[in-house]
Design a protein around this motif. Sequence first.
Motif, PDB file in Angstrom:
ATOM      1  N   ASP A  55      18.385  49.976 -12.293  1.00 53.95           N
ATOM      2  CA  ASP A  55      17.531  49.246 -13.234  1.00 53.95           C
ATOM      3  C   ASP A  55      18.249  48.938 -14.547  1.00 53.95           C
ATOM      4  N   SER A  56      19.182  49.806 -14.936  1.00 52.95           N
ATOM      5  CA  SER A  56      19.872  49.616 -16.219  1.00 52.95           C
ATOM      6  C   SER A  56      20.780  48.383 -16.198  1.00 52.95           C
ATOM      7  N   ASP A  57      21.068  47.863 -14.998  1.00 53.43           N
ATOM      8  CA  ASP A  57      21.908  46.663 -14.900  1.00 53.43           C
ATOM      9  C   ASP A  57      21.092  45.388 -14.983  1.00 53.43           C
ATOM     10  N   TYR A  58      19.761  45.511 -15.038  1.00 55.09           N
ATOM     11  CA  TYR A  58      18.906  44.342 -14.894  1.00 55.09           C
ATOM     12  C   TYR A  58      19.170  43.267 -15.947  1.00 55.09           C
ATOM     13  N   GLU A  59      19.239  43.683 -17.219  1.00 47.66           N
ATOM     14  CA  GLU A  59      19.432  42.711 -18.301  1.00 47.66           C
ATOM     15  C   GLU A  59      20.760  41.964 -18.131  1.00 47.66           C
ATOM     16  N   ASP A  60      21.795  42.714 -17.824  1.00 49.21           N
ATOM     17  CA  ASP A  60      23.110  42.093 -17.625  1.00 49.21           C
ATOM     18  C   ASP A  60      23.066  41.126 -16.447  1.00 49.21           C
ATOM     19  N   ALA A  61      22.347  41.501 -15.411  1.00 50.54           N
ATOM     20  CA  ALA A  61      22.271  40.674 -14.214  1.00 50.54           C
ATOM     21  C   ALA A  61      21.574  39.350 -14.525  1.00 50.54           C
ATOM     22  N   VAL A  62      20.471  39.408 -15.246  1.00 51.12           N
ATOM     23  CA  VAL A  62      19.741  38.190 -15.599  1.00 51.12           C
ATOM     24  C   VAL A  62      20.626  37.272 -16.432  1.00 51.12           C
ATOM     25  N   ARG A  63      21.329  37.862 -17.390  1.00 57.41           N
ATOM     26  CA  ARG A  63      22.200  37.053 -18.244  1.00 57.41           C
ATOM     27  C   ARG A  63      23.321  36.405 -17.434  1.00 57.41           C
ATOM     28  N   ALA A  64      23.898  37.158 -16.517  1.00 55.60           N
ATOM     29  CA  ALA A  64      25.011  36.636 -15.712  1.00 55.60           C
ATOM     30  C   ALA A  64      24.544  35.463 -14.853  1.00 55.60           C
ATOM     31  N   ILE A  65      23.343  35.568 -14.306  1.00 55.33           N
ATOM     32  CA  ILE A  65      22.825  34.491 -13.459  1.00 55.33           C
ATOM     33  C   ILE A  65      22.493  33.267 -14.312  1.00 55.33           C
ATOM     34  N   ALA A  67      23.857  32.373 -16.999  1.00 53.80           N
ATOM     35  CA  ALA A  67      25.086  31.777 -17.515  1.00 53.80           C
ATOM     36  C   ALA A  67      25.847  31.025 -16.436  1.00 53.80           C
ATOM     37  N   SER A  68      25.451  31.202 -15.187  1.00 53.47           N
ATOM     38  CA  SER A  68      26.177  30.573 -14.088  1.00 53.47           C
ATOM     39  C   SER A  68      25.740  29.128 -13.932  1.00 53.47           C
ATOM     40  N   PRO A  69      26.596  28.291 -13.386  1.00 53.36           N
ATOM     41  CA  PRO A  69      26.286  26.863 -13.248  1.00 53.36           C
ATOM     42  C   PRO A  69      25.538  26.540 -11.963  1.00 53.36           C
ATOM     43  N   GLY A  70      24.750  27.442 -11.450  1.00 55.03           N
ATOM     44  CA  GLY A  70      24.124  27.265 -10.146  1.00 55.03           C
ATOM     45  C   GLY A  70      23.082  26.176  -9.999  1.00 55.03           C
ATOM     46  N   PRO A  71      22.098  26.062 -10.905  1.00 54.55           N
ATOM     47  CA  PRO A  71      20.908  25.240 -10.648  1.00 54.55           C
ATOM     48  C   PRO A  71      21.171  23.804 -10.200  1.00 54.55           C
TER      49      PRO A  71
END
Length: 101
Positions: A55-65, A67-71
Amino acid sequence: MKLVYTNENRFLVNNAKNILENAGIAVTLTNEYAAGGTGALSPFDTWVELWVVNDSDYEDAVRAIEASPGPEQAGQWKCDRCGEANEPSFEFCWNCRREKP
Ligand SMILES: [Zn+2]
């Protein structure tokens, strides 16, 4: 575990998974083999879900996604006026109501 990302397009979910794994975040997928399964499942139930293990990785994970050029790869369009990403089916920007270009 926390759900960090889901999409009906499993390519995008796998893309997000790669992003997080490259960032050193432990993740797991659910529903990976559900699509095309029984008719009892609603379409939403068959979306692949990406979960962070810690759970402690959640914030970092949201930010990483984010910041990605996916959409754009999913056919989304970007608003001329405010720059927000919109779903392909939207005729107007969800944020500022500008017409789709
Ligand atoms: Zn807009």
